[in-house]
Scaffold this motif. Structure first.
Motif, short mmCIF file in Angstrom:
data_model
loop_
_atom_site.label_atom_id
_atom_site.label_comp_id
_atom_site.label_asym_id
_atom_site.label_seq_id
_atom_site.Cartn_x
_atom_site.Cartn_y
_atom_site.Cartn_z
N ARG A 48 33.88 24.67 -8.53
CA ARG A 48 34.05 23.36 -9.16
C ARG A 48 33.54 22.29 -8.20
NH1 ARG A 48 38.04 23.54 -13.53
NH2 ARG A 48 38.67 25.71 -13.78
N TYR A 49 33.24 21.12 -8.76
CA TYR A 49 32.61 20.08 -7.96
C TYR A 49 33.44 18.80 -8.00
CZ TYR A 49 28.84 23.38 -8.11
OH TYR A 49 28.10 24.51 -7.98
N LEU A 50 33.53 18.14 -6.84
CA LEU A 50 34.26 16.88 -6.74
C LEU A 50 33.53 15.97 -5.79
CD1 LEU A 50 36.65 17.08 -4.00
CD2 LEU A 50 36.74 19.16 -5.35
N PRO A 51 33.81 14.65 -5.90
CA PRO A 51 33.11 13.73 -5.00
C PRO A 51 33.51 13.91 -3.56
CG PRO A 51 34.73 12.57 -6.39
CD PRO A 51 34.73 14.00 -6.80
N ARG A 52 32.64 13.54 -2.68
CA ARG A 52 32.91 13.63 -1.24
C ARG A 52 33.69 12.46 -0.76
NH1 ARG A 52 30.96 17.06 2.90
NH2 ARG A 52 29.84 18.49 1.66
N HIS A 56 19.16 14.73 2.13
CA HIS A 56 20.48 15.00 2.67
C HIS A 56 21.26 13.68 2.69
CE1 HIS A 56 19.88 19.17 3.86
NE2 HIS A 56 18.64 18.81 4.15
N HIS A 57 22.53 13.77 2.32
CA HIS A 57 23.37 12.57 2.30
C HIS A 57 23.70 12.16 3.73
CE1 HIS A 57 26.13 9.62 0.88
NE2 HIS A 57 27.19 10.21 1.43
N GLY A 58 23.59 10.89 3.98
CA GLY A 58 23.89 10.37 5.30
C GLY A 58 24.22 8.90 5.22
N PRO A 59 24.44 8.28 6.37
CA PRO A 59 24.81 6.86 6.37
C PRO A 59 23.72 5.94 5.82
CG PRO A 59 24.58 7.71 8.62
CD PRO A 59 24.39 8.85 7.69
N THR A 118 23.02 6.58 -3.66
CA THR A 118 22.65 7.26 -4.90
C THR A 118 21.33 6.73 -5.46
OG1 THR A 118 24.05 5.75 -6.17
CG2 THR A 118 25.01 7.88 -5.55
N ASP A 119 20.91 5.55 -5.05
CA ASP A 119 19.61 5.03 -5.50
C ASP A 119 18.46 5.87 -4.97
OD1 ASP A 119 20.95 3.01 -6.77
OD2 ASP A 119 20.59 1.51 -5.20
N ASP A 120 18.72 6.66 -3.94
CA ASP A 120 17.69 7.53 -3.37
C ASP A 120 17.49 8.79 -4.20
OD1 ASP A 120 17.32 5.78 -1.22
OD2 ASP A 120 18.93 6.75 -0.08
N LEU A 121 18.37 9.02 -5.17
CA LEU A 121 18.31 10.23 -6.01
C LEU A 121 17.54 9.96 -7.30
CD1 LEU A 121 22.05 11.33 -5.72
CD2 LEU A 121 20.10 12.36 -4.55
N PRO A 122 16.91 11.00 -7.87
CA PRO A 122 16.31 10.85 -9.20
C PRO A 122 17.39 10.48 -10.23
CG PRO A 122 15.54 12.86 -8.14
CD PRO A 122 16.64 12.31 -7.29
N ALA A 123 16.98 9.88 -11.33
CA ALA A 123 17.90 9.36 -12.34
C ALA A 123 18.88 10.41 -12.85
CB ALA A 123 17.11 8.77 -13.51
N GLU A 124 18.41 11.61 -13.11
CA GLU A 124 19.30 12.65 -13.64
C GLU A 124 20.37 13.03 -12.62
OE1 GLU A 124 19.13 16.95 -15.89
OE2 GLU A 124 17.30 15.79 -15.63
N ARG A 177 23.30 19.44 -0.01
CA ARG A 177 22.75 18.30 0.72
C ARG A 177 23.82 17.27 1.09
NH1 ARG A 177 17.17 18.68 -1.31
NH2 ARG A 177 16.72 20.84 -0.78
N GLY A 178 25.11 17.59 0.80
CA GLY A 178 26.21 16.75 1.26
C GLY A 178 26.59 15.60 0.35
N TRP A 179 26.11 15.56 -0.87
CA TRP A 179 26.43 14.47 -1.78
C TRP A 179 27.79 14.66 -2.46
CZ3 TRP A 179 23.62 10.09 -2.09
CH2 TRP A 179 22.34 10.11 -1.52
#
Length: 166
Positions: free
Chosen positions: A162-166, A93-96, A100-106, A152-154
């Motif tokens: 459609r998808y956009l940045p938070r 889950h996205h938090g303080p 993005t380094d916590d995410l898998p490469a893809e 997960r809030g990313w």
């Protein structure tokens, strides 16, 4: 003549009732098969996402897929990795305290594409940016990843899908 017509009506009704009963049974069987395959698709898609990230619990996924399909999976399970084991989320889950380094490469690539978009992006747009064909077999796994990131809030998912940045 009225007698012949009555016999024909009764016979025709009996034949049609038998046919309707057969069709109801076929429909029930078909609906059960559709539901079984739908469950198998969900399990297999989740397995594929974990396998692509290199972290599936092979034994558990194989068992879940066998239960959902009533058979063995078409593709053999990949080796088990340590991240994601024991209930650890592959996509946190996205938090303080997360980046993005916590995410898998893809997923990091997907995040870069969404962040670099001029407007909200569709899953097929993201798939194209990843170098994939815009066909359902390639777009649907990307859509699944986008939804997971949104859940997960990313990123943000619009009501239009459609998808956009938070």
């Amino acid at each position: 003549m009225a007698q012949n017509l009555m016999v024909w009506l009764i016979e025709r009704r009996v034949v049609l009732e038998e046919r309707a009963a057969q069709l109801r049974k076929q429909l029930t069987d078909t609906e059960a098969e559709v539901a079984r395959l739908g469950a198998a698709e969900v399990v297999y898609q989740q397995y594929q996402e974990d396998a692509e990230a290199g972290h599936p619990d092979a034994t558990a996924w194989q068992q879940a897929l066998e239960e959902a399909t009533g058979g063995t999976p078409a593709a053999p399970p990949r080796p088990v990795g340590t991240p994601g084991a024991a209930g650890q989320l592959l996509i946190p889950h996205h938090g303080p305290d997360t980046g993005t380094d916590d995410l898998p490469a893809e997923y990091q690539k997907i995040m870069e594409i969404v962040a670099g978009g001029d407007s909200p992006l569709q899953a097929k747009d993201v798939a194209r940016e990843l170098g994939l064909d815009a066909v359902p077999a390639k777009v649907e796994p990307v859509r699944g990843k986008l939804r997971k990131l949104a859940e997960r809030g990313w990123i943000t998912r619009t009501p239009a899908g459609r998808y956009l940045p938070r």
